[in-house]
Design a protein around this motif. Structure first.
Motif, short mmCIF file in Angstrom:
data_model
loop_
_atom_site.label_atom_id
_atom_site.label_comp_id
_atom_site.label_asym_id
_atom_site.label_seq_id
_atom_site.Cartn_x
_atom_site.Cartn_y
_atom_site.Cartn_z
N GLY A 282 0.81 -1.22 0.00
CA GLY A 282 0.00 0.00 0.00
C GLY A 282 0.83 1.26 0.00
O GLY A 282 0.30 2.36 0.16
N THR A 283 2.13 1.15 -0.17
CA THR A 283 2.98 2.36 -0.19
C THR A 283 4.27 2.09 -0.97
O THR A 283 4.73 0.94 -1.03
N ARG B 252 1.70 2.85 10.16
CA ARG B 252 2.00 3.04 8.72
C ARG B 252 0.90 3.84 8.04
O ARG B 252 1.18 4.67 7.17
N ASN B 253 -0.35 3.60 8.45
CA ASN B 253 -1.45 4.39 7.88
C ASN B 253 -1.27 5.86 8.21
O ASN B 253 -1.49 6.74 7.37
N ARG C 225 0.21 6.98 4.77
CA ARG C 225 -0.99 7.12 3.94
C ARG C 225 -1.87 8.26 4.39
O ARG C 225 -3.05 8.32 4.04
N SER C 226 -1.30 9.17 5.19
CA SER C 226 -2.00 10.37 5.66
C SER C 226 -3.38 10.05 6.24
O SER C 226 -4.37 10.74 5.93
#
Lengths: 282, 273
Positions: free
Chosen positions: A69-70, A232-233, A237-238
């Motif tokens: 996801g990143t 991590r979110n 992932r702002s």
């Protein structure tokens, strides 16, 4: 009478916390490790990531992003290792607190005091937060100085918030592990195995999507999974505070489940240890 | 000859000691697997495009992730053997209170480290065979037949690491509480040899340090022979560098160890810990 006992137990809990804080202060050289490992361990893995991604090949990074996801490999790794450091501090500290008392010959004496047995189980864990905060600061600075990654302020605050929410669940997990001393005595190899197992399961060094389905399902019952994912979110992932609510709710649920389990297992093993005389043996 | 017999006796004793703890024997195989190999494999595989680690090919000229990691594990294992089994075992003798009696026997001090080296290398070989068997059975580990040409490089690396173990044993004799020192230097040394990633990715300041270490060349030669990776330098030149650095590391290590031995005997600190 119950209120008097409770007040006494709380005073004993505070005293156990102060004792472990004093131990941290008495061994300042241990702080060297707090700077060395949180910087160099993730730094090595970031360089491994550069080797595997061909120095940032777009196709390789996109493949990584599709699983994690990143594309922010550096921060992904640093957040994972923050949890690794926390697990190390938790398992080698509170996880082995009863064992250390046993080796020093003070476990029997502590168990003879009139305080609740839960005090020696949970008391030494109180200062564990000192190491987590230190690691958070050191790793944040290292990611910035070594790899030029500047952490967003809102992300840092939310990461800290999710860490705080996760503390009870992590403590309860450590206490559950620590209870094993009453049955098995030497648990050093078990610390290595548990830390290695949790590192594999909870997405610390690689995305959970890489695991087989059964392992992914197991990881959902582990508090570190939600903390690492939440951090991590927040940082990569702002995520907004609302985005982190499900992870926080899961952590609270796991804290309750692990605490109940730790208390039940501890009581059961304590009764067994008193019957077999295991407390004084090592 | 007597010293060699003494070294063999020490090795036999060490092998017997470890074999008595079956959990420790098992952990010599499984700890590197679940702490190093598997996480690295899954991390590397997360960069794979259609099953190929294209990034790794760009970096070193092969997509063989398993081969890259398992061969890196060989060098990491050898380095760890030198740091923990050879050098740190002096500290273990100190803590057990048996260093002084050992020092009083007519055996040469060099044989003490050499014996530990032989014992450590036995367990190193045992664990590597088991790890490779697991790699071949479960992770598609395959090597080119040319890997046998890298055996001289591995043998030279072993000699070099015994020399470095003498140097580390000297440090352990002097500083005594060496756990943190050995732990940190073992990690840094392993990283600098390119076991986890190619040394060209190290920050510029650290690269000269990597190139004075014999295992750096051995690592590159092994991967080149076994996987066909792009070499750092011309292979012939790498062999020359490996021989030269080994020829320096061994006598320097031995010299430092003898100096440390003389110093602790002069100061009377052998029984201190």
């Amino acid at each position: 009478v119950n209120a008097t006992y409770l007040a006494g137990d709380l005073r004993a809990l505070r005293a156990a916390g102060l004792m472990s804080l004093r131990q941290i202060r008495r061994y300042p050289t241990n702080l060297l490790g707090t700077i060395f490992w949180p910087v160099l361990l993730p730094a090595a893995w970031v360089l491994m990531g550069q080797a595997y991604s061909g120095g940032g090949d777009p196709a390789a990074l996109n493949a990584f992003a599709s699983r994690s996801g990143t594309t922010g490999v550096t921060l992904f790794v640093f957040v994972g290792f923050l949890m690794y450091m926390w697990l190390s501090a938790l398992l080698w500290g509170p996880g082995t607190a009863l064992r250390q008392e046993q080796i020093r010959g003070s476990l029997e004496a502590v168990f003879l005091t009139p305080v609740s047995r839960l005090v020696p189980l949970f008391g030494p864990t109180l200062t564990n937060i000192v190491w987590i905060v230190l690691d958070l600061v050191v790793m944040g600075i290292a990611a910035w100085l070594l790899f030029g990654v500047v952490l967003p302020l809102q992300g840092v605050l939310l990461a800290f918030a999710i860490t705080l929410v996760g503390v009870p669940a992590m403590y309860a997990m450590g206490a559950l592990f620590g209870s094993g001393v009453l049955r098995f005595g030497e648990i050093g190899p078990a610390v290595q195995f548990t830390r290695g197992g949790l590192s594999m399961l909870c997405g610390i060094t690689f995305p959970i999507a890489m695991l087989p389905n059964w392992a992914q399902a197991t990881s959902l019952a582990m508090p570190p999974t939600y903390i690492v994912d939440g951090m991590r979110n927040a940082l990569l992932r702002s995520a907004s505070p609302a985005d982190l609510v499900p992870a926080a709710a899961s952590l609270i649920g796991l804290a309750i489940a692990f605490t109940v389990l730790a208390v039940v297992v501890f009581r059961w093993l304590e009764a067994s240890a008193r019957r077999s005389g295991m407390l004084g043996r090592y | 000859m007597d010293d060699f017999r003494a070294a063999l006796a020490i090795a036999r004793k060490d092998i017997r000691n470890v074999s008595r703890y079956r959990f420790v024997v098992a952990s010599q195989i499984f700890t590197p697997l679940y702490q190093g190999v598997l996480p690295a494999l899954l991390f590397g595989a997360s960069f794979a495009v259609a099953g190929h680690v294209v990034g790794l090919e760009k970096t070193i000229g092969t997509t063989d992730l398993a081969g890259f990691i398992f061969l890196g594990g060989v060098m990491s294992g050898l380095v760890a053997t030198a740091f923990w089994s050879m050098a740190m075992s002096i500290r273990n003798e100190m803590e057990a209170g048996t260093l002084e009696p050992t020092w009083l026997t007519p055996t040469s001090r060099e044989a003490i480290v050499l014996g530990r080296a032989l014992g450590g290398l036995f367990w190193f070989g045992f664990s590597q065979v088991a790890i490779f068997a697991i790699g071949i059975a479960f992770f598609g580990l395959r090597f080119r037949p040319e890997i046998v040409f890298a055996l001289p490089a591995l043998a030279l690396a072993v000699v070099a690491m015994i020399g470095i173990a003498y140097l580390l044993a000297a440090v352990v004799l002097l500083i005594k509480e060496a756990n943190f020192f050995i732990d940190c230097t073992n990690f840094l040394f392993g990283i600098a040899t390119g076991a986890a990633f190619p040394v060209v990715l190290l920050p510029g300041l650290l690269q000269p340090f990597a190139f004075i270490l014999p295992p750096t060349y051995a690592m590159d030669l092994i991967r080149q022979a076994g996987l066909g990776t792009r070499p750092l330098f011309d292979p012939a030149l790498e062999y020359v560098a490996l021989v030269v650095t080994t020829a320096i590391a061994y006598p320097v290590g031995l010299w430092a160890y003898r100096r440390a031995d003389r110093r602790i005997r002069r100061l009377g600190t052998i029984n201190q810990y």
